[in-house]
Design a protein around this motif. Sequence first.
Motif, mmCIF file in Angstrom:
data_model
loop_
_atom_site.group_PDB
_atom_site.id
_atom_site.type_symbol
_atom_site.label_atom_id
_atom_site.label_comp_id
_atom_site.label_asym_id
_atom_site.label_seq_id
_atom_site.Cartn_x
_atom_site.Cartn_y
_atom_site.Cartn_z
ATOM 1 N N GLY A 26 0.833 -1.201 0.000
ATOM 2 C CA GLY A 26 0.000 0.000 0.000
ATOM 3 C C GLY A 26 0.863 1.245 0.000
ATOM 4 N N MET A 27 0.500 2.216 0.832
ATOM 5 C CA MET A 27 1.194 3.514 0.888
ATOM 6 C C MET A 27 2.500 3.396 1.683
ATOM 7 N N ILE A 28 3.468 2.719 1.082
ATOM 8 C CA ILE A 28 4.734 2.458 1.768
ATOM 9 C C ILE A 28 5.430 3.762 2.145
ATOM 10 N N SER A 29 5.296 4.763 1.300
ATOM 11 C CA SER A 29 5.984 6.035 1.538
ATOM 12 C C SER A 29 5.498 6.733 2.794
ATOM 13 N N SER A 30 4.344 6.335 3.313
ATOM 14 C CA SER A 30 3.804 6.961 4.517
ATOM 15 C C SER A 30 4.345 6.341 5.805
ATOM 16 N N ILE A 31 5.117 5.283 5.677
ATOM 17 C CA ILE A 31 5.633 4.565 6.855
ATOM 18 C C ILE A 31 6.931 5.207 7.333
ATOM 19 N N ASP A 32 6.953 5.624 8.588
ATOM 20 C CA ASP A 32 8.172 6.147 9.218
ATOM 21 C C ASP A 32 8.853 5.113 10.101
ATOM 22 N N ALA A 33 8.089 4.153 10.572
ATOM 23 C CA ALA A 33 8.658 3.139 11.450
ATOM 24 C C ALA A 33 7.835 1.869 11.359
ATOM 25 N N LEU A 34 8.511 0.751 11.473
ATOM 26 C CA LEU A 34 7.854 -0.551 11.555
ATOM 27 C C LEU A 34 8.280 -1.211 12.853
ATOM 28 N N GLY A 35 7.319 -1.816 13.509
ATOM 29 C CA GLY A 35 7.650 -2.408 14.793
ATOM 30 C C GLY A 35 6.904 -3.691 15.046
ATOM 31 N N TRP A 36 7.371 -4.395 16.049
ATOM 32 C CA TRP A 36 6.722 -5.601 16.534
ATOM 33 C C TRP A 36 6.265 -5.358 17.966
ATOM 34 N N TYR A 37 5.042 -5.734 18.228
ATOM 35 C CA TYR A 37 4.460 -5.686 19.563
ATOM 36 C C TYR A 37 3.936 -7.080 19.872
ATOM 37 N N ARG A 38 3.715 -7.342 21.146
ATOM 38 C CA ARG A 38 3.157 -8.639 21.506
ATOM 39 C C ARG A 38 2.167 -8.474 22.657
ATOM 40 N N GLN A 39 1.252 -9.417 22.701
ATOM 41 C CA GLN A 39 0.264 -9.417 23.775
ATOM 42 C C GLN A 39 0.065 -10.830 24.260
ATOM 43 N N ALA A 40 0.386 -11.038 25.523
ATOM 44 C CA ALA A 40 0.179 -12.334 26.153
ATOM 45 C C ALA A 40 -1.191 -12.341 26.819
ATOM 46 N N PRO A 41 -1.765 -13.506 27.047
ATOM 47 C CA PRO A 41 -3.084 -13.574 27.688
ATOM 48 C C PRO A 41 -3.098 -12.840 29.021
ATOM 49 N N LYS A 86 12.009 -17.953 25.585
ATOM 50 C CA LYS A 86 11.582 -18.354 26.924
ATOM 51 C C LYS A 86 10.075 -18.548 26.918
ATOM 52 N N ARG A 87 9.588 -19.273 27.907
ATOM 53 C CA ARG A 87 8.144 -19.511 27.991
ATOM 54 C C ARG A 87 7.380 -18.190 28.079
ATOM 55 N N GLU A 88 7.981 -17.207 28.731
ATOM 56 C CA GLU A 88 7.305 -15.921 28.871
ATOM 57 C C GLU A 88 7.272 -15.106 27.582
ATOM 58 N N ASP A 89 7.903 -15.599 26.523
ATOM 59 C CA ASP A 89 7.787 -14.955 25.216
ATOM 60 C C ASP A 89 6.520 -15.387 24.481
ATOM 61 N N THR A 90 5.813 -16.330 25.052
ATOM 62 C CA THR A 90 4.567 -16.793 24.446
ATOM 63 C C THR A 90 3.566 -15.655 24.374
ATOM 64 N N ALA A 91 3.083 -15.379 23.169
ATOM 65 C CA ALA A 91 2.167 -14.257 22.956
ATOM 66 C C ALA A 91 1.741 -14.230 21.496
ATOM 67 N N VAL A 92 0.773 -13.397 21.222
ATOM 68 C CA VAL A 92 0.461 -13.051 19.824
ATOM 69 C C VAL A 92 1.329 -11.852 19.470
ATOM 70 N N TYR A 93 2.059 -11.983 18.387
ATOM 71 C CA TYR A 93 2.963 -10.930 17.936
ATOM 72 C C TYR A 93 2.313 -10.177 16.780
ATOM 73 N N TYR A 94 2.298 -8.866 16.905
ATOM 74 C CA TYR A 94 1.667 -8.007 15.910
ATOM 75 C C TYR A 94 2.705 -7.095 15.266
ATOM 76 N N CYS A 95 2.568 -6.915 13.988
ATOM 77 C CA CYS A 95 3.376 -5.939 13.259
ATOM 78 C C CYS A 95 2.624 -4.610 13.219
ATOM 79 N N ASN A 96 3.355 -3.533 13.371
ATOM 80 C CA ASN A 96 2.746 -2.200 13.354
ATOM 81 C C ASN A 96 3.527 -1.271 12.437
ATOM 82 N N ALA A 97 2.794 -0.460 11.689
ATOM 83 C CA ALA A 97 3.404 0.575 10.859
ATOM 84 C C ALA A 97 2.962 1.933 11.381
ATOM 85 N N GLY A 98 3.929 2.791 11.610
ATOM 86 C CA GLY A 98 3.619 4.119 12.126
ATOM 87 C C GLY A 98 4.116 5.199 11.202
ATOM 88 N N GLY A 99 3.341 6.277 11.145
ATOM 89 C CA GLY A 99 3.744 7.432 10.365
ATOM 90 C C GLY A 99 3.331 8.709 11.087
#
Length: 120
Positions: A26-41, A86-99
């Motif tokens: 998509g609008m790649i030029s609008s991306i200033d940063a890409l990141g990974w986030y995670r959420q455990a139960p 590690k076991r504590e790394d268990t989570a859903v990992y999400y990619c995020n694009a920020g601009g």
Amino acid sequence: QVQLVESGGGLVQPGGSLRLSCAASGMISSIDALGWYRQAPGKQRELVALITRGGNINYGDSVKGRFTISGDNAKNTVYLQMNSLKREDTAVYYCNAGGWSGSLRVLDAWGQGTLVTVSP
């Protein structure tokens, strides 16, 4: 609009490794940063790693020294290499694009998430 598609999650034993990928379109030029986030139960979503267009990188304290974020501009893809899991790394990992436009965040796109399970 930016679309993000993650891949690479799965089941791994403690001490093992996985590599996640996030392909942007998509609008790649609008991306200033890409990141990974995670959420455990039962926990809040947290930053794992972030890479800016200028190449600056930040890591969450819990993954420093174990995870590495990198990008391939030609493929519009960001990777997260996860070692010594590690076991504590268990989570859903999400990619995020920020601009941003100045201090105003104008882009906040999320992928669908990929599950990482660390278990014997």
